[in-house]
Design a protein around this motif. Sequence first.
Motif, PDB file in Angstrom:
ATOM      1  N   THR A  73       0.846  -1.385  -0.103  1.00 21.62           N
ATOM      2  CA  THR A  73       0.001  -0.028  -0.053  1.00 21.62           C
ATOM      3  C   THR A  73       0.922   1.124  -0.014  1.00 21.62           C
ATOM      4  O   THR A  73       0.647   2.150  -0.894  1.00 21.62           O
ATOM      5  N   LYS A 107      -0.306   5.529   8.846  1.00 26.36           N
ATOM      6  CA  LYS A 107      -1.419   4.731   9.324  1.00 26.36           C
ATOM      7  C   LYS A 107      -1.557   3.419   8.801  1.00 26.36           C
ATOM      8  O   LYS A 107      -1.886   2.489   9.366  1.00 26.36           O
ATOM      9  N   ALA A 134     -14.591  -1.801   3.856  1.00 29.46           N
ATOM     10  CA  ALA A 134     -14.586  -0.294   3.365  1.00 29.46           C
ATOM     11  C   ALA A 134     -15.647   0.560   4.204  1.00 29.46           C
ATOM     12  O   ALA A 134     -16.960   0.215   3.890  1.00 29.46           O
ATOM     13  N   LYS A 137     -17.501   7.158   3.152  1.00 29.72           N
ATOM     14  CA  LYS A 137     -17.110   8.301   3.621  1.00 29.72           C
ATOM     15  C   LYS A 137     -17.477   9.474   2.648  1.00 29.72           C
ATOM     16  O   LYS A 137     -17.681   9.198   1.381  1.00 29.72           O
ATOM     17  N   VAL A 142     -12.837   4.679   3.216  1.00 25.87           N
ATOM     18  CA  VAL A 142     -11.422   4.647   3.709  1.00 25.87           C
ATOM     19  C   VAL A 142     -11.606   2.925   4.270  1.00 25.87           C
ATOM     20  O   VAL A 142     -12.514   2.346   4.669  1.00 25.87           O
ATOM     21  N   LEU A 144     -10.673  -0.131   6.496  1.00 21.92           N
ATOM     22  CA  LEU A 144     -10.755  -0.352   7.858  1.00 21.92           C
ATOM     23  C   LEU A 144      -9.946  -1.829   8.182  1.00 21.92           C
ATOM     24  O   LEU A 144     -10.550  -2.804   7.621  1.00 21.92           O
ATOM     25  N   GLY A 150      -9.060   3.440  10.785  1.00 27.62           N
ATOM     26  CA  GLY A 150      -9.511   3.657   9.233  1.00 27.62           C
ATOM     27  C   GLY A 150      -8.049   4.083   8.713  1.00 27.62           C
ATOM     28  O   GLY A 150      -7.619   5.062   9.087  1.00 27.62           O
ATOM     29  N   TYR A 151      -7.384   3.542   7.904  1.00 32.04           N
ATOM     30  CA  TYR A 151      -5.919   3.900   7.337  1.00 32.04           C
ATOM     31  C   TYR A 151      -5.727   4.378   6.032  1.00 32.04           C
ATOM     32  O   TYR A 151      -4.546   4.801   5.831  1.00 32.04           O
ATOM     33  N   LEU A 152      -6.578   4.030   5.196  1.00 31.96           N
ATOM     34  CA  LEU A 152      -6.295   4.524   3.792  1.00 31.96           C
ATOM     35  C   LEU A 152      -7.775   4.640   2.864  1.00 31.96           C
ATOM     36  O   LEU A 152      -8.544   4.016   2.858  1.00 31.96           O
ATOM     37  N   PRO A 153      -7.554   6.315   2.553  1.00 34.75           N
ATOM     38  CA  PRO A 153      -8.932   6.762   1.782  1.00 34.75           C
ATOM     39  C   PRO A 153      -8.694   5.865   0.163  1.00 34.75           C
ATOM     40  O   PRO A 153      -7.627   5.929  -0.219  1.00 34.75           O
ATOM     41  N   GLU A 155     -11.331   5.666  -3.416  1.00 35.30           N
ATOM     42  CA  GLU A 155     -12.229   6.305  -4.184  1.00 35.30           C
ATOM     43  C   GLU A 155     -13.556   5.218  -4.320  1.00 35.30           C
ATOM     44  O   GLU A 155     -14.606   5.613  -4.352  1.00 35.30           O
TER      45      GLU A 155
END
Length: 252
Positions: A73, A107, A134, A137, A142, A144, A150-153, A155
């Motif tokens: 990631t 994160k 997921a 948001k 984000v 989870l 919650g560590y990565l936004p 789309e």
Amino acid sequence: MTQTRGWRLVLAPRDAPQSVRRFAKRARQRRLRAALPWLVALAVAALLGAAAVVVFATPVLGVERIDVAGVSTLSAGAVRRAAGVPDGTPLARVDLRAVERRVRQLKPVRTVAASADFPHTLRLRIEERTAVAAVVKVGGFVLLDAEGVGYLPVEAAPAGLPVLRLADPEPGDATTMAALTVLAALPPFLRAVMTALVAESPTRIRLELTGSRTVVWGDATENEAKVRVLEFTQIAPGRTLDVSAPGVVVER
């Protein structure tokens, strides 16, 4: 007055008797043997001091490479920047625990282990977080993990990853942990038809299924009994099944 006789070592003259010269030679040898350990100790101390200066105060054994392993990631560059170790920093002076603390601030990083590999490499072994859901948001989702982080936004929700609707997911948050407990209890047949798990509070959890169907789950207790009810119950499109008290199932 009492006089103290002092002894001193002198070289015997060339014309001194043989016995005197032998005595002087043996005396010099004894004195040299007595001094030898001190001379060796001073030499070792000097060498150690010089080595310490080279290791701790010069870039001779400085950081030339930061090797990052275990990332997918994150990029290796992002981890190196977070580590905050300038090139040329003496490797022996790098505070490995401080490096780990800085990298853990990213994160997606679940664990990190830093080690020095002399002469020039700092190694960072990363374990990234694994997404279990997921969370919806504004503007996307984000990811989870199972600890509620919650560590990565992103789309869009990755294919095959359950979607959660939570107001404010956080580690230790009662609603977040209740939702994750229910999610972990869901078998494949439910996950396959679930479009979202909605948790408004620890006791107000529901499953939204395909065909505009809804399962009112209630809290995160008696999960096995609730699953058994759904194994043998068909829910018509547009209908709601309340299994919050699995002994008394209500459909509406």
